[in-house]
Design a protein around this motif. Structure first.
Motif, PDB file in Angstrom:
ATOM      1  N   ASN A 319       0.843  -1.187   0.000  1.00 19.96           N
ATOM      2  CA  ASN A 319       0.000   0.000   0.000  1.00 19.96           C
ATOM      3  C   ASN A 319       0.886   1.247   0.000  1.00 19.96           C
ATOM      4  O   ASN A 319       1.594   1.505   0.968  1.00 19.96           O
ATOM      5  CB  ASN A 319      -0.885  -0.014   1.251  1.00 19.96           C
ATOM      6  CG  ASN A 319      -1.781   1.213   1.312  1.00 19.96           C
ATOM      7  OD1 ASN A 319      -1.861   1.990   0.354  1.00 19.96           O
ATOM      8  ND2 ASN A 319      -2.454   1.388   2.432  1.00 19.96           N
ATOM      9  N   CYS A 323      -1.004   7.865  -2.305  1.00 23.09           N
ATOM     10  CA  CYS A 323      -0.709   7.939  -3.741  1.00 23.09           C
ATOM     11  C   CYS A 323      -1.942   7.682  -4.596  1.00 23.09           C
ATOM     12  O   CYS A 323      -1.831   7.431  -5.804  1.00 23.09           O
ATOM     13  CB  CYS A 323       0.386   6.947  -4.115  1.00 23.09           C
ATOM     14  SG  CYS A 323       1.960   7.341  -3.347  1.00 23.09           S
ATOM     15  N   GLY A 324      -3.128   7.735  -3.976  1.00 18.15           N
ATOM     16  CA  GLY A 324      -4.368   7.457  -4.707  1.00 18.15           C
ATOM     17  C   GLY A 324      -4.615   8.414  -5.864  1.00 18.15           C
ATOM     18  O   GLY A 324      -5.395   8.110  -6.778  1.00 18.15           O
ATOM     19  N   TYR A 326      -2.469   9.221  -8.125  1.00 16.75           N
ATOM     20  CA  TYR A 326      -1.536   9.000  -9.240  1.00 16.75           C
ATOM     21  C   TYR A 326      -2.257   9.045 -10.585  1.00 16.75           C
ATOM     22  O   TYR A 326      -3.327   8.460 -10.744  1.00 16.75           O
ATOM     23  CB  TYR A 326      -0.825   7.643  -9.070  1.00 16.75           C
ATOM     24  CG  TYR A 326       0.545   7.747  -8.433  1.00 16.75           C
ATOM     25  CD1 TYR A 326       0.786   8.661  -7.407  1.00 16.75           C
ATOM     26  CD2 TYR A 326       1.601   6.944  -8.856  1.00 16.75           C
ATOM     27  CE1 TYR A 326       2.041   8.755  -6.827  1.00 16.75           C
ATOM     28  CE2 TYR A 326       2.860   7.032  -8.271  1.00 16.75           C
ATOM     29  CZ  TYR A 326       3.073   7.947  -7.259  1.00 16.75           C
ATOM     30  OH  TYR A 326       4.317   8.046  -6.691  1.00 16.75           O
ATOM     31  N   LEU A 331       1.151   5.895 -13.291  1.00 19.83           N
ATOM     32  CA  LEU A 331       0.946   4.446 -13.140  1.00 19.83           C
ATOM     33  C   LEU A 331       1.649   3.680 -14.265  1.00 19.83           C
ATOM     34  O   LEU A 331       2.231   2.615 -14.031  1.00 19.83           O
ATOM     35  CB  LEU A 331      -0.551   4.122 -13.119  1.00 19.83           C
ATOM     36  CG  LEU A 331      -1.263   4.589 -11.840  1.00 19.83           C
ATOM     37  CD1 LEU A 331      -2.775   4.570 -12.025  1.00 19.83           C
ATOM     38  CD2 LEU A 331      -0.860   3.726 -10.651  1.00 19.83           C
ATOM     39  N   TYR A 350      -3.181  -2.267 -10.132  1.00 19.48           N
ATOM     40  CA  TYR A 350      -3.334  -1.248  -9.084  1.00 19.48           C
ATOM     41  C   TYR A 350      -4.781  -1.152  -8.636  1.00 19.48           C
ATOM     42  O   TYR A 350      -5.703  -1.511  -9.382  1.00 19.48           O
ATOM     43  CB  TYR A 350      -2.843   0.120  -9.586  1.00 19.48           C
ATOM     44  CG  TYR A 350      -3.715   0.728 -10.662  1.00 19.48           C
ATOM     45  CD1 TYR A 350      -4.875   1.449 -10.320  1.00 19.48           C
ATOM     46  CD2 TYR A 350      -3.395   0.588 -12.006  1.00 19.48           C
ATOM     47  CE1 TYR A 350      -5.678   1.995 -11.306  1.00 19.48           C
ATOM     48  CE2 TYR A 350      -4.199   1.134 -12.988  1.00 19.48           C
ATOM     49  CZ  TYR A 350      -5.336   1.828 -12.637  1.00 19.48           C
ATOM     50  OH  TYR A 350      -6.144   2.358 -13.607  1.00 19.48           O
ATOM     51  N   LYS A 352      -6.872   1.997  -6.878  1.00 16.39           N
ATOM     52  CA  LYS A 352      -6.873   3.341  -6.296  1.00 16.39           C
ATOM     53  C   LYS A 352      -8.034   3.439  -5.315  1.00 16.39           C
ATOM     54  O   LYS A 352      -9.158   3.086  -5.658  1.00 16.39           O
ATOM     55  CB  LYS A 352      -7.135   4.379  -7.392  1.00 16.39           C
ATOM     56  CG  LYS A 352      -5.944   4.757  -8.209  1.00 16.39           C
ATOM     57  CD  LYS A 352      -6.454   5.782  -9.211  1.00 16.39           C
ATOM     58  CE  LYS A 352      -5.343   6.397 -10.018  1.00 16.39           C
ATOM     59  NZ  LYS A 352      -5.869   7.437 -10.909  1.00 16.39           N
ATOM     60  N   ASN A 354     -10.411   5.741  -3.889  1.00 13.47           N
ATOM     61  CA  ASN A 354     -10.889   7.113  -4.138  1.00 13.47           C
ATOM     62  C   ASN A 354     -11.338   7.785  -2.848  1.00 13.47           C
ATOM     63  O   ASN A 354     -11.679   7.114  -1.869  1.00 13.47           O
ATOM     64  CB  ASN A 354     -12.041   7.090  -5.139  1.00 13.47           C
ATOM     65  CG  ASN A 354     -11.591   6.547  -6.480  1.00 13.47           C
ATOM     66  OD1 ASN A 354     -10.430   6.724  -6.863  1.00 13.47           O
ATOM     67  ND2 ASN A 354     -12.493   5.859  -7.179  1.00 13.47           N
ATOM     68  N   SER A 361      -9.699   0.287 -10.350  1.00 13.58           N
ATOM     69  CA  SER A 361      -8.560  -0.619 -10.480  1.00 13.58           C
ATOM     70  C   SER A 361      -8.325  -0.986 -11.934  1.00 13.58           C
ATOM     71  O   SER A 361      -9.170  -0.747 -12.797  1.00 13.58           O
ATOM     72  CB  SER A 361      -8.789  -1.879  -9.662  1.00 13.58           C
ATOM     73  OG  SER A 361      -9.440  -2.855 -10.445  1.00 13.58           O
ATOM     74  N   ASN A 384      -7.565   7.716  -0.747  1.00  9.80           N
ATOM     75  CA  ASN A 384      -6.351   8.327  -1.316  1.00  9.80           C
ATOM     76  C   ASN A 384      -5.104   7.439  -1.206  1.00  9.80           C
ATOM     77  O   ASN A 384      -3.989   7.904  -1.394  1.00  9.80           O
ATOM     78  CB  ASN A 384      -6.074   9.707  -0.694  1.00  9.80           C
ATOM     79  CG  ASN A 384      -5.173  10.533  -1.600  1.00  9.80           C
ATOM     80  OD1 ASN A 384      -5.219  10.379  -2.828  1.00  9.80           O
ATOM     81  ND2 ASN A 384      -4.331  11.363  -1.022  1.00  9.80           N
ATOM     82  N   ASP A 385      -5.285   6.150  -0.875  1.00 11.02           N
ATOM     83  CA  ASP A 385      -4.155   5.220  -0.909  1.00 11.02           C
ATOM     84  C   ASP A 385      -4.120   4.533  -2.270  1.00 11.02           C
ATOM     85  O   ASP A 385      -5.117   4.523  -3.006  1.00 11.02           O
ATOM     86  CB  ASP A 385      -4.273   4.167   0.193  1.00 11.02           C
ATOM     87  CG  ASP A 385      -3.896   4.733   1.565  1.00 11.02           C
ATOM     88  OD1 ASP A 385      -3.445   5.895   1.615  1.00 11.02           O
ATOM     89  OD2 ASP A 385      -4.061   4.009   2.565  1.00 11.02           O
ATOM     90  N   LEU A 386      -2.967   3.957  -2.568  1.00 10.31           N
ATOM     91  CA  LEU A 386      -2.799   3.251  -3.839  1.00 10.31           C
ATOM     92  C   LEU A 386      -2.214   1.873  -3.545  1.00 10.31           C
ATOM     93  O   LEU A 386      -1.128   1.767  -2.962  1.00 10.31           O
ATOM     94  CB  LEU A 386      -1.844   4.033  -4.743  1.00 10.31           C
ATOM     95  CG  LEU A 386      -1.431   3.356  -6.048  1.00 10.31           C
ATOM     96  CD1 LEU A 386      -2.610   3.271  -7.009  1.00 10.31           C
ATOM     97  CD2 LEU A 386      -0.270   4.117  -6.702  1.00 10.31           C
TER      98      LEU A 386
END
Ligand code: ASP
Length: 583
Positions: A319, A323-324, A326, A331, A350, A352, A354, A361, A384-386
């Motif tokens: 995780n 980086c959500g 990006y 990417l 990936y 994302k 949101n 994804s 907001n995580d990736l």
């Protein structure tokens, strides 16, 4: 007298004193009636001033001095009008009344400045000029201090430094030996030590229960930035110890160096099992300056019809927090990164997270919102995580994800060179299967003891046997490694057999050690630290060449003295060798 003081020590309190300084001309500036010279030595820079009006002859002479001329001056210390507070001596200058040129200098091939214009090859060729630069001087001073503090600490703990020979026979540390032909014994060769391993074990048999040595080792390997054919170890061995005793003793040394050299108090070092390091970081030298642990996803990811996951031995992700946002382009760049041949992944999935709680994804076709949410939960992902996921054969996938984790750590600024996270990796596998040679190799070296609990597995499932071996890792760099040793002849013989030695081979190469084990060898263990690497880490440089006075280049050459080089026919004859390049 050539000097009363150095160029780094004079201050305002010395005003009006008469002094003599010697050093190198760093630079000369002519400002109308005045000429200023920066005079440099190992300790610093002092400004000299020559006045055209009061002493025109001397001023003329000063104007003729070239860069790197060696001069001696006598004069009086005066307060500077334009003070340079960045310089230790920046409040004063020397009003010169006597100047002597001690030696001239050709124009140096590059500038002796922090930001030099010389390329690495040129600087290596003129290493004695390169070493005049601050950065190199600071590095060598750091190296000296670390050696002194090591000796102080080890002495305080009752260790004694004992020298072992350089002209020996092969010590197997997994590299090729450098060999030295013997003049007095025709057709026979010494090997230079890859480490003092067998000698330090013999010292334990001899009863010197705490040994160390700051020592050169020699390994004939293909070179990389962090390798040199000759390098320095802090080599250590102790008798009557178990794994914990060794780790505690040398955690003490590491903490002492952090404290005295870096002014840092570091916490106790975590001890991580090798299997866990591989599972959570994909590496036996994880960088713990940031978290970003691997999460294995075989269960929630398989069986949704996505072929890449379904056919993979391992589906695993990290995780990248925050980086959500990006972009497509960012990417794509990450995908290109993992696809590079040295990383070797086929692709990157990936998810994302949101800000509105939904997910986006690259596998939306197979995973609905519900399922993506389930995956994201495994990572405790927030909006907001990736999440970045790789899949494939287990070891390769872990290795690739390790690279991606480090890349993300760097991108996110989580790998600050001024932060240090040391840890121990413990209980490595004893053996490694080598596809090429189709036999087992010792992962550490053949003298490493298996874990007692695993002795019985040696013959039947050798690949699963764990070793009583450990590494010290700092910031993703392996700084040292060692093990508890075998001290029993029969076990050592079993070990050599596993490694494919015949009894005769084992006896002829290591009989001296196994024989010694028959005369009261105490249980013992130790460790060796890569001294150059440790200094480089503390100096904040990636290359150990920066902390070695006269290093070799990537081809193993010293370009300054031009070595290696051919030797004369007479010399060859003396050592009973004939070279015929046409053969
Ligand atoms: N001799 C080993 C090495 O050079 C270190 C040790 O086991 O003490 O890596």
């Amino acid at each position: 007298m050539l000097r009363t003081n150095t160029c780094g020590e004079l201050k305002l309190v010395n005003k009006n004193e008469k002094v003599t300084l010697s050093g190198w001309v760093q630079r000369t500036r002519d400002l109308g009636g005045m000429t200023f010279i920066d005079l440099r030595d190992r300790y610093g820079i002092t400004q000299l001033v020559f006045n055209m009006e009061t002493n025109p002859k001397l001023c003329e002479a000063a104007r003729k001095l070239g860069r790197e001329f060696v001069i001696k001056v006598t004069g009086e210390i005066a307060e500077r009008i334009n003070k340079n507070l960045k310089l230790a001596t920046g409040e004063i200058e020397i009003v010169v009344n006597d100047l002597e040129v001690l030696n001239t200098s050709k124009v140096p091939p590059f500038t002796i400045e922090d930001n030099t214009d010389g390329g690495e090859e040129l600087r290596m060729q003129y290493r004695y000029l390169d070493l005049r630069r601050n950065v190199n001087r600071d590095n060598l001073k750091l190296r000296h201090l670390m050696a002194i503090e090591t000796r102080k600490y080890m002495t305080s703990q009752d260790f004694i430094e004992i020298e072992t020979p350089y002209l020996i026979k092969s010590t197997p540390e997994g590299a090729r030996d450098f060999v030295v032909p013997s003049r007095m014994n025709a057709g026979q060769f010494y090997a230079l030590p890859q480490s003092p391993q067998t000698f330090k074990q013999l010292l334990m048999v001899a009863g010197y229960d705490k040994y160390f040595q700051i020592v050169k080792c020699f390994r004939d390997e293909d070179l990389r930035a962090d390798r040199q054919p000759e390098f320095t170890q802090i080599d250590c061995e102790m008798a009557f110890v178990e794994q914990d005793d060794v780790l505690n003793a040398f955690e003490g040394l590491a903490k002492h160096l952090f404290k005295t050299i870096k002014g840092l108090n570091v916490d106790d070092f975590p001890r991580i099992q090798y299997v866990d390091a591989m599972k959570y970081y994909g590496s036996d030298k994880p960088d713990l300056r940031f978290d970003m642990k691997f999460v294995e996803l075989n269960d929630p990811a398989k069986g949704k019809g996505f072929q890449v996951f379904d056919s993979a031995e391992l589906v695993v992700g990290i995780n990248a927090e925050g980086c959500g946002g990006y972009s497509r382009k960012q990417l794509d760049k990450l995908t290109d990164f993992v696809r590079k041949p040295q990383i070797g992944a086929k692709g990157l999935v990936y998810i994302k997270c949101n800000n509105d709680g939904t997910f986006k994804s690259s596998v939306d076709k197979f995973f609905g919102q519900e399922e993506l949410n389930r995956l994201a939960k495994q990572f405790n992902a927030k909006p907001n995580d990736l999440i970045l996921i790789l899949a494939g054969e287990k070891n390769r996938t872990r290795k690739a994800l390790c690279e991606l984790r480090l890349e993300m750590g760097s991108r996110l600024g989580l790998r600050d060179p001024n932060v240090f996270k040391p840890l121990w990796i413990v209980n490595f596998p004893l053996l490694e299967w080598n596809e090429e040679t189709q036999c087992y190799h010792a992962m550490h070296h053949p003298f490493t003891s298996p874990k007692k609990e695993d002795f019985s597995m040696l013959e039947n499932t050798p690949g699963e046997v764990r070793a009583n071996a450990y590494d010290l890792v700092i910031n993703g760099v392996e700084i040292g490694g060692g093990s508890i040793r075998i001290h029993n002849k029969q076990l050592q013989q079993r070990m050599f057999k596993l490694l494919g030695f015949t009894e005769e081979e084992a006896q002829s190469q290591f009989g001296f050690l196994m024989n010694a084990f028959e005369y009261g060898a105490p249980p013992h263990g130790g460790i060796a630290f890569g001294f150059d690497r440790w200094v480089a880490l503390f100096a904040g440089t990636d290359s150990i060449r920066d902390v070695i006075a006269f290093p070799k280049n990537n081809a193993g050459r010293d370009v300054m003295i031009d070595s290696p080089s051919a030797i004369s026919d007479d010399q060859l004859k003396e050592i009973h060798m004939r070279l015929d390049f046409n053969e």
